[in-house]
Scaffold this active site. Sequence first.
Site, PDB file in Angstrom:
ATOM      1  NE  ARG A   1     -59.087  23.121 -38.047  1.00 32.84           N
ATOM      2  CZ  ARG A   1     -58.911  22.796 -39.342  1.00 32.84           C
ATOM      3  NH1 ARG A   1     -59.598  23.448 -40.279  1.00 32.84           N
ATOM      4  NH2 ARG A   1     -58.058  21.862 -39.685  1.00 32.84           N
TER       5      ARG A   1
ATOM      6  CG  ASP B   1     -57.096  17.723 -43.530  1.00 33.43           C
ATOM      7  OD1 ASP B   1     -57.782  17.503 -44.555  1.00 33.43           O
ATOM      8  OD2 ASP B   1     -56.877  18.883 -43.112  1.00 33.43           O
TER       9      ASP B   1
END
Length: 525
Positions: free
Chosen positions: A157, A441
């Site tokens: 990613r 996160d």
Amino acid sequence: MEITGPRLDRFDEILTPQALDFVAALHREFDSRRLELLEARQARQAELSAGGTLDFLPETKEIREGDWQVASPASGLEDRRVEITGPVDKKMTINALNSGAKVWLADFEDANSPLWENCVAGQLNLRDALDRAIDFETGGKSYALRPDDELATIVVRPRGWHLDEKHANVDGRPVSASLFDFGLYFFHCAQRQLDKGKGPYFYLPKMESHLEARLWNDVFTRAQELLGIPHGTIRATVLIETYPAAFEMEEILYELREHSAGLNAGRWDYLFSVIKKFRTRGREFLLPERNAVTMTAPFMRAYTELLVRTCHKRGAHAIGGMAAFIPSRRDPEVNAVALEKVRADKTRESGDGFDGSWVAHPDLVPICREVFDGVLGERPNQLDRVREDVAVSAADLLSVSETPGDITEAGLRSNVDVALRYLAAWMGGSGAVAIHNLMEDAATAEISRSQIWQWIHNDITLADTGERVTKELVERIIAEELEQAAKEPGYDEKLFGQATALFKEVALDDDFAEFLTLPAYARMP
């Protein structure tokens, strides 16, 4: 290309002249389009703030009604019943690949603090893993890769279109962080992956339109041409984690169809996007506290049902959301309750037709696999479940006001606490942070600060105390949470000071910061 970041040990193995020329070529060809698309985001935001709404696009109706399919699943992506996510540090690389998950989302984005050292060392770790040269020992413990046929498939990613890499410049301008992360991995690892019988696969974050997907598709086509890699070798899964993208799922698949590997329900960033896009619209788009917003809320249910329907209609994988719980070896009661919630979440997803789901910790791989094994058996996926029973309207996706739940002092305090702790860790170089048995996160930090901003600007009264949410109340809670954090081992006064200043900027200023990572990255060396 000019590199202004330090060239640390072995960085020259990644930052080779040929690799940098490759990234620079992509940047020169595509960055102007990237910047135009970012301007289009701002124009759309202005329309929404002025009273506009989101809907399925009339100009792409033929695509939604057309008869087309995406490419068949690529080698290593046929079975995705369990995917583990995490940053690209050396320890996580080995643990994730060994975890028993089918896929590892190797994350340069929300689970990665974008220190220059992290971004380049992460590329080195991925290359070393493919070369089986990453084993190491620390603290008396050995870390070594299992045989190749037991390892998870790597899916990288890169950072989103909105971010720059400030340590790399082309023609005097910062390089797109997306192209930097993608380009270095593709240059060094595409052929390595092909030699192992798989390929260069990607997760694409934060997109807001099918035109942004078209840009990625053109980047893929050009990158393959430049390196002589066959067209269609790259496969990409798109995270549907912005509110506008939920109305363009079919179009996004269509744009990437020769390179598509499906869609993922990025639930936390999706909630953040709901607030961000309609932040000026009063209580119509007001969300209760974060932990009260479950996947059974009507607008979230519509979103996930439509995602599965859209994917399977077009032959694409539908991947479910994150189980962020971190098992504790010291509190079996907490574990039992949390694991039951994880099981219920994965049971709902597998029953809805998802082909797999995410976990944040290796200890959750078995429970996720067990649930999906119960539905899939020996089948690699459930693409045959086309969910023709699903019919989702724009009004269903927009039904935020029907979300049950309260806003309490505990919820407000939790948002402050999580955001401060996470931002302190992020500024210190850690992007995936264990806080109160959850893996946090950047997405969860975004929800925390955007909810507080929304509550302040809507004169919200706390359900349990009757106090109104004001800047002064939040300031008081910040001071109290800092006092508590300061008593704990590992407290870093400098990092928490930086985190506090940043948090006040993105949660308390009248102007809403588009992404907290932008001012945070500006503060980084």
